[in-house]
Scaffold this motif. Structure first.
Motif, short mmCIF file in Angstrom:
data_model
loop_
_atom_site.label_atom_id
_atom_site.label_comp_id
_atom_site.label_asym_id
_atom_site.label_seq_id
_atom_site.Cartn_x
_atom_site.Cartn_y
_atom_site.Cartn_z
N ALA A 142 0.83 -1.20 0.00
CA ALA A 142 0.00 0.00 0.00
C ALA A 142 0.86 1.25 0.00
CB ALA A 142 -0.93 -0.01 1.21
N THR A 202 -7.21 -5.42 -4.19
CA THR A 202 -7.46 -5.90 -2.84
C THR A 202 -8.91 -6.34 -2.67
OG1 THR A 202 -5.77 -4.40 -1.96
CG2 THR A 202 -7.36 -5.29 -0.40
N ALA A 208 -9.91 -3.11 1.75
CA ALA A 208 -10.03 -2.21 0.59
C ALA A 208 -10.82 -0.96 0.96
CB ALA A 208 -10.70 -2.94 -0.56
N VAL A 240 -6.31 -0.77 -4.60
CA VAL A 240 -7.56 -0.96 -3.85
C VAL A 240 -8.47 -1.93 -4.59
CG1 VAL A 240 -9.65 0.20 -3.04
CG2 VAL A 240 -7.43 1.29 -2.73
N LEU A 300 -8.54 1.31 2.94
CA LEU A 300 -7.61 1.98 2.03
C LEU A 300 -8.31 3.13 1.29
CD1 LEU A 300 -5.74 -1.08 0.44
CD2 LEU A 300 -4.83 0.55 2.13
N SER A 301 -9.55 2.92 0.91
CA SER A 301 -10.31 3.96 0.22
C SER A 301 -10.54 5.17 1.12
CB SER A 301 -11.65 3.42 -0.26
OG SER A 301 -11.47 2.34 -1.15
#
Length: 302
Positions: free
Chosen positions: A79, A265, A275, A262, A278-279
């Motif tokens: 990431a 993932t 995910a 993302v 991460l967003s």
């Protein structure tokens, strides 16, 4: 008695205006209801749902993890690498599109034959679907069957494999090619809004072309530059289609942009909770960058 008679007509319009305002408010709400419903169902609900999902882990996002997904993201080298690649991509695209768009806008702002035609041609890549743009450049740059290597071979020049040798720079170049028309049009609008009086005064003072550009054009284009940079950063940080269609994030994750990571993932590794986290981290970064740009830009304008 006289005072009472005089007050009654003054109170009547007030009583009549109150129901009228309520009717106007209900009418306005009725017109706004479809838009409010649209944003509630297709924007706010998914946003809140994703926040809820980011607190869980597992293929079905059914194991409560709390802030575990967020702490995991900070320690995830994949990431972090994708974020760093995205920062490089964003800087290249925004700076390149602004610089080239400004130069083209200054050129097209001069009185020249066919100016409108050139403006229209510049907008064609921007108006073209990003899927078509990605597939087009994928075919052009293909090392075996691409048009670029055919032309180089016919000229006796060494062939290139840009998708393997310089994947990130290639993506930056394609993105600039696709966005520069839009940037040029915005700068053109800004240039045409600058009164000629400023240039005439600078010319009377003996300012050269470069000095007029530096001390007149650039400061007065500051609002346009700020808008272009903010929109450019937001767009670049969310880029997905180009790495997906052109490089597939390769080779060796060299062009693995953050949103593409993302997507992998979520739909590749089936980890929707991670995910989603991460967003949301990306959303926070974009908000911070936008606020910083607006703050710095407002100081520059003042």
């Amino acid at each position: 008695m006289v005072a009472t008679v005089e007050r009654a007509p003054a109170l009547a319009p007030v009583r009549r205006r109150a129901p009228m305002r309520r009717r106007q408010a209900r009418t306005a709400l009725a017109f706004l209801a479809p838009a409010l419903l649209f944003f509630a169902l297709l924007f706010f609900y998914p946003l809140l749902r994703e926040l809820y999902t980011s607190l869980f882990s597992g293929p079905r996002a059914d194991v409560y993890a709390g802030v575990g997904n967020y702490t995991k993201a900070f320690g995830d080298p994949v990431a972090r690498h994708a974020f760093w690649v995205t920062v490089q991509y964003g800087l290249g695209v925004v700076v390149g599109a602004i610089a080239l768009g400004l130069v083209l806008a200054v050129i097209l702002n001069q009185r020249m034959r066919g100016r409108s035609v050139f403006r229209g041609i510049l907008l064609v890549p921007y108006l073209t679907s990003i899927a078509i743009v990605g597939l087009l450049w994928r075919n052009i740059l293909d090392p075996d069957t691409g048009i670029l290597n055919r032309v180089l071979h016919s000229l006796g020049l060494p062939t290139q494999n840009l998708l393997a040798q310089h994947p990130l720079a290639t993506l930056v170049g394609v993105a600039i090619w696709q966005q520069v028309g839009y940037t040029t049009v915005l700068f053109l609008a800004g240039l045409q809004g600058i009164p000629e009086l400023y240039y005439e005064a600078a010319e009377v003072d003996g300012a050269s072309v470069w000095r007029r550009f530096r001390h007149v054009t650039l400061p007065l284009l500051a609002p346009t530059t700020l808008f272009v940079s903010v929109i450019g950063v937001i767009s670049a940080m969310q880029e997905f289609a180009l790495p997906y269609l052109v490089t597939q994030g390769g080779p060796d994750n060299a062009s693995d942009l953050y949103v593409y990571q993302v997507w992998k993932t979520a739909f590749g590794f089936r980890d929707f909770g991670y995910a989603s986290a991460l967003s949301y981290l990306l959303l926070i970064v974009i908000l911070v960058l936008s606020l910083v740009q607006l703050k710095v830009g407002s100081r520059g304008e003042s």
